[in-house]
Design a protein around this motif. Sequence first.
Motif, PDB file in Angstrom:
ATOM      1  N   ALA A 122      84.281   4.153 -13.301  1.00 33.86           N
ATOM      2  CA  ALA A 122      83.721   4.592 -14.583  1.00 33.86           C
ATOM      3  C   ALA A 122      82.623   3.632 -15.020  1.00 33.86           C
ATOM      4  O   ALA A 122      81.731   4.004 -15.764  1.00 33.86           O
ATOM      5  N   ILE A 123      82.719   2.391 -14.552  1.00 38.11           N
ATOM      6  CA  ILE A 123      81.715   1.375 -14.887  1.00 38.11           C
ATOM      7  C   ILE A 123      81.345   0.633 -13.615  1.00 38.11           C
ATOM      8  O   ILE A 123      82.225   0.255 -12.842  1.00 38.11           O
ATOM      9  N   LEU A 124      80.044   0.461 -13.419  1.00 35.81           N
ATOM     10  CA  LEU A 124      79.607  -0.330 -12.272  1.00 35.81           C
ATOM     11  C   LEU A 124      78.432  -1.212 -12.678  1.00 35.81           C
ATOM     12  O   LEU A 124      77.451  -0.733 -13.249  1.00 35.81           O
ATOM     13  N   MET A 125      78.562  -2.494 -12.417  1.00 39.08           N
ATOM     14  CA  MET A 125      77.456  -3.428 -12.648  1.00 39.08           C
ATOM     15  C   MET A 125      77.268  -4.173 -11.350  1.00 39.08           C
ATOM     16  O   MET A 125      78.245  -4.660 -10.777  1.00 39.08           O
ATOM     17  N   ARG A 126      76.015  -4.229 -10.881  1.00 45.14           N
ATOM     18  CA  ARG A 126      75.768  -4.988  -9.658  1.00 45.14           C
ATOM     19  C   ARG A 126      74.591  -5.913  -9.886  1.00 45.14           C
ATOM     20  O   ARG A 126      73.496  -5.445 -10.170  1.00 45.14           O
ATOM     21  N   GLY A 127      74.844  -7.193  -9.823  1.00 38.62           N
ATOM     22  CA  GLY A 127      73.778  -8.186  -9.967  1.00 38.62           C
ATOM     23  C   GLY A 127      73.054  -8.098 -11.300  1.00 38.62           C
ATOM     24  O   GLY A 127      71.840  -8.270 -11.365  1.00 38.62           O
ATOM     25  N   ALA A 128      73.793  -7.825 -12.388  1.00 36.14           N
ATOM     26  CA  ALA A 128      73.127  -7.670 -13.689  1.00 36.14           C
ATOM     27  C   ALA A 128      72.658  -9.026 -14.229  1.00 36.14           C
ATOM     28  O   ALA A 128      73.404 -10.004 -14.230  1.00 36.14           O
ATOM     29  N   ARG A 129      71.384  -9.045 -14.660  1.00 37.74           N
ATOM     30  CA  ARG A 129      70.825 -10.269 -15.234  1.00 37.74           C
ATOM     31  C   ARG A 129      70.204  -9.961 -16.590  1.00 37.74           C
ATOM     32  O   ARG A 129      69.595  -8.907 -16.780  1.00 37.74           O
ATOM     33  N   LYS A 130      70.415 -10.880 -17.526  1.00 40.43           N
ATOM     34  CA  LYS A 130      69.806 -10.739 -18.852  1.00 40.43           C
ATOM     35  C   LYS A 130      69.496 -12.127 -19.389  1.00 40.43           C
ATOM     36  O   LYS A 130      70.348 -13.004 -19.389  1.00 40.43           O
ATOM     37  N   THR A 135      80.051 -10.343 -24.709  1.00 36.37           N
ATOM     38  CA  THR A 135      79.432  -9.414 -25.663  1.00 36.37           C
ATOM     39  C   THR A 135      78.134  -8.858 -25.090  1.00 36.37           C
ATOM     40  O   THR A 135      77.845  -7.662 -25.239  1.00 36.37           O
ATOM     41  N   THR A 136      77.362  -9.696 -24.410  1.00 32.35           N
ATOM     42  CA  THR A 136      76.121  -9.222 -23.785  1.00 32.35           C
ATOM     43  C   THR A 136      76.453  -8.121 -22.773  1.00 32.35           C
ATOM     44  O   THR A 136      75.771  -7.089 -22.728  1.00 32.35           O
ATOM     45  N   THR A 137      77.488  -8.309 -21.986  1.00 32.17           N
ATOM     46  CA  THR A 137      77.896  -7.296 -21.011  1.00 32.17           C
ATOM     47  C   THR A 137      78.205  -5.970 -21.700  1.00 32.17           C
ATOM     48  O   THR A 137      77.706  -4.914 -21.298  1.00 32.17           O
ATOM     49  N   VAL A 138      79.004  -6.031 -22.769  1.00 38.05           N
ATOM     50  CA  VAL A 138      79.379  -4.803 -23.472  1.00 38.05           C
ATOM     51  C   VAL A 138      78.144  -4.134 -24.073  1.00 38.05           C
ATOM     52  O   VAL A 138      77.979  -2.914 -23.985  1.00 38.05           O
ATOM     53  N   ARG A 139      77.230  -4.933 -24.636  1.00 35.93           N
ATOM     54  CA  ARG A 139      76.038  -4.346 -25.259  1.00 35.93           C
ATOM     55  C   ARG A 139      75.129  -3.681 -24.221  1.00 35.93           C
ATOM     56  O   ARG A 139      74.551  -2.636 -24.489  1.00 35.93           O
ATOM     57  N   VAL A 140      75.043  -4.258 -23.049  1.00 33.61           N
ATOM     58  CA  VAL A 140      74.255  -3.641 -21.977  1.00 33.61           C
ATOM     59  C   VAL A 140      74.914  -2.320 -21.556  1.00 33.61           C
ATOM     60  O   VAL A 140      74.254  -1.281 -21.439  1.00 33.61           O
ATOM     61  N   LEU A 152      73.054  -0.696 -25.920  1.00 33.11           N
ATOM     62  CA  LEU A 152      72.522  -1.311 -27.141  1.00 33.11           C
ATOM     63  C   LEU A 152      71.523  -2.410 -26.804  1.00 33.11           C
ATOM     64  O   LEU A 152      70.838  -2.926 -27.680  1.00 33.11           O
ATOM     65  N   LEU A 153      71.483  -2.785 -25.528  1.00 33.08           N
ATOM     66  CA  LEU A 153      70.625  -3.893 -25.090  1.00 33.08           C
ATOM     67  C   LEU A 153      70.166  -3.578 -23.672  1.00 33.08           C
ATOM     68  O   LEU A 153      70.961  -3.108 -22.863  1.00 33.08           O
ATOM     69  N   ARG A 154      68.870  -3.813 -23.389  1.00 31.75           N
ATOM     70  CA  ARG A 154      68.368  -3.551 -22.025  1.00 31.75           C
ATOM     71  C   ARG A 154      68.494  -4.803 -21.183  1.00 31.75           C
ATOM     72  O   ARG A 154      68.080  -5.869 -21.604  1.00 31.75           O
ATOM     73  N   HIS A 155      69.050  -4.644 -19.982  1.00 36.60           N
ATOM     74  CA  HIS A 155      69.148  -5.810 -19.101  1.00 36.60           C
ATOM     75  C   HIS A 155      67.841  -5.949 -18.333  1.00 36.60           C
ATOM     76  O   HIS A 155      67.030  -5.019 -18.300  1.00 36.60           O
ATOM     77  N   ASP A 156      67.618  -7.107 -17.713  1.00 35.50           N
ATOM     78  CA  ASP A 156      66.371  -7.362 -17.004  1.00 35.50           C
ATOM     79  C   ASP A 156      66.414  -6.861 -15.562  1.00 35.50           C
ATOM     80  O   ASP A 156      65.445  -6.303 -15.066  1.00 35.50           O
ATOM     81  N   GLY A 159      78.960   7.421 -14.485  1.00 35.65           N
ATOM     82  CA  GLY A 159      78.107   8.060 -13.479  1.00 35.65           C
ATOM     83  C   GLY A 159      76.623   8.064 -13.801  1.00 35.65           C
ATOM     84  O   GLY A 159      75.824   8.581 -13.028  1.00 35.65           O
ATOM     85  N   HIS A 160      76.217   7.492 -14.943  1.00 36.97           N
ATOM     86  CA  HIS A 160      74.800   7.533 -15.339  1.00 36.97           C
ATOM     87  C   HIS A 160      74.215   6.137 -15.489  1.00 36.97           C
ATOM     88  O   HIS A 160      74.902   5.206 -15.918  1.00 36.97           O
ATOM     89  N   ASP A 161      72.931   6.044 -15.173  1.00 36.13           N
ATOM     90  CA  ASP A 161      72.222   4.773 -15.257  1.00 36.13           C
ATOM     91  C   ASP A 161      71.934   4.438 -16.736  1.00 36.13           C
ATOM     92  O   ASP A 161      71.343   5.258 -17.444  1.00 36.13           O
ATOM     93  N   VAL A 162      72.312   3.242 -17.171  1.00 35.98           N
ATOM     94  CA  VAL A 162      72.199   2.942 -18.608  1.00 35.98           C
ATOM     95  C   VAL A 162      70.748   2.864 -19.091  1.00 35.98           C
ATOM     96  O   VAL A 162      70.488   3.063 -20.279  1.00 35.98           O
ATOM     97  N   ARG A 163      69.806   2.574 -18.193  1.00 38.91           N
ATOM     98  CA  ARG A 163      68.406   2.500 -18.641  1.00 38.91           C
ATOM     99  C   ARG A 163      67.721   3.854 -18.564  1.00 38.91           C
ATOM    100  O   ARG A 163      67.067   4.286 -19.490  1.00 38.91           O
ATOM    101  N   ARG A 164      67.887   4.516 -17.422  1.00 40.51           N
ATOM    102  CA  ARG A 164      67.161   5.788 -17.233  1.00 40.51           C
ATOM    103  C   ARG A 164      67.830   6.965 -17.928  1.00 40.51           C
ATOM    104  O   ARG A 164      67.188   7.946 -18.265  1.00 40.51           O
ATOM    105  N   GLU A 165      69.169   6.897 -18.090  1.00 42.11           N
ATOM    106  CA  GLU A 165      69.894   8.039 -18.667  1.00 42.11           C
ATOM    107  C   GLU A 165      70.741   7.590 -19.856  1.00 42.11           C
ATOM    108  O   GLU A 165      71.933   7.920 -19.947  1.00 42.11           O
TER     109      GLU A 165
END
Length: 319
Positions: free
Chosen positions: A6-14, A46-51, A55-59, A67-73
Motif C-alpha cells: 500500500a506504501i512504497l518508498m525507495r531512496g526517498a530524499r528531502k 513527520t517528513t516521511t508522513v508529509r511526503v 503535503l510536501l514534495r520530496h527531492d 498504487g499511485h505516484d505521490v508527485r505525478r498523481e
Amino acid sequence: MSVDDAILMRGARKRYGRKQALDGLDLAVRRGTVHGLLGPNGAGKTTTVRVLATLLRHDEGEVRVAGHDVRREAAEVRRRIGLLGQHAALDEELSGRQNLEMFARLHHLGARRAVRRADELLERFFGLADTGRKAVRQYSGGMRRRLDLAASLITDPEVLFLDEPTTGLDPRGRGEVWESVRSLVGAGTTVLLTTQYLEEADQLADRISVVDQGRVVADGTPDELKTRAGRDRIDVVVRDGARLDEALRLLPSGTAEADVDRDRRRISAPVRDRTASLAETVRALEAAGIEAEDIALRRPTLDEVFLHLTSARAEEVAA
Ligand code: ATP
C-alpha cells in the motif's frame, strides 16, 4: 512495487536548506497491516508522513501510495488516504455526531449519506449511540481521539496515517485508541503509525521500521527486532534479599552482564540457550536452598532493542 504494497518508498530524499531530513529512506508497507515508524526526535518521521500524504514534495526517489505516484498523481493519492495529525479540528460546542456530519458534508457527501456515515462510525467507534449526542467539550481525551479517528475515516481511506495518535493521553485513553486502531485493520485499512511510545508499536504494529537521521536503520516484526537486538533474558526474584548476591553467582551467564534491582530483589541476565538456562537456574537455586518468588524467561523489551539500535548507529557514525 508489489501489488500487495500500500506504501512504497525507495531512496526517498528531502532536504530543508542544509538539513538532509530524508537521506535515502526505504519503506514498504503491505496492504491491510499496521506499520510502525519509530525513531528519536528529528529522525524524519513527520517528513516521511508529509511526503506520503502529498503535503510536501520530496527531492528524489520513488514514492507510491495506494498504487499511485505521490508527485505525478497527487489527486489520486489524496482520494485514497486519511491523515490523523497531532491536533484535530473538532468543534467543541457541537456533539460528536454533528462533528462527524459536518466533516462528511465537507467531503461532499449529501445530507442523507452524511447522517448514515456518522451513524456507522459512531456505532463502530463508540458502540453507545448516546455518546454521539454529547458535546465534544465533555469528552475525555481518549474519546476525543477516537472521534478524530472516526472523522479521518469519513471517506473510507485505503491508507491511514496516524502521526503520534496517543500523545498526551492517559493509559486508559491510549488503550481505547489502540482498540479502535485494531478494529480498523480488521476492516482492511492499511495504517502507518508514527509513535514515540515503543510499547504502542509493540502492541499494534505488524512490522516496524526504526528511522534515524533520515534512513531506516532496522526493520522487521517486533519479534524479529527483539531477536536481532539481543539475547533472551532470565529474570529471577528471590524471597530473601540477603541472598541476592549468592543467587547472582549461580546464574548461567555469570555476573558480568546481569542487571540487579535490589529494592525489588530482582536479577535480570541474558541467556544463551532458553530451555537449558531455565532448567539450570531452577536446579542451582534449589541446590543452594535459595527460594525464588518468580523465575521467568523473556524477550528483550522494545526499549532495550531501541537503545541497542540507536547506540549501534551512533558508534557506526563515529567510526
Ligand atoms: P519529531 O519526533 O521531533 O517530530 P521527526 O522524526 O518527525 O521528529 P522531522 O520533523 O521529520 O523529524 O524532521 C527531520 C529533520 O528535519 C529534523 O532535523 C528537523 O529539525 C528538520 N526539519 C523539519 N522541518 C523543517 C523545516 N521546515 N525547515 C528546516 N528543517 C526542518
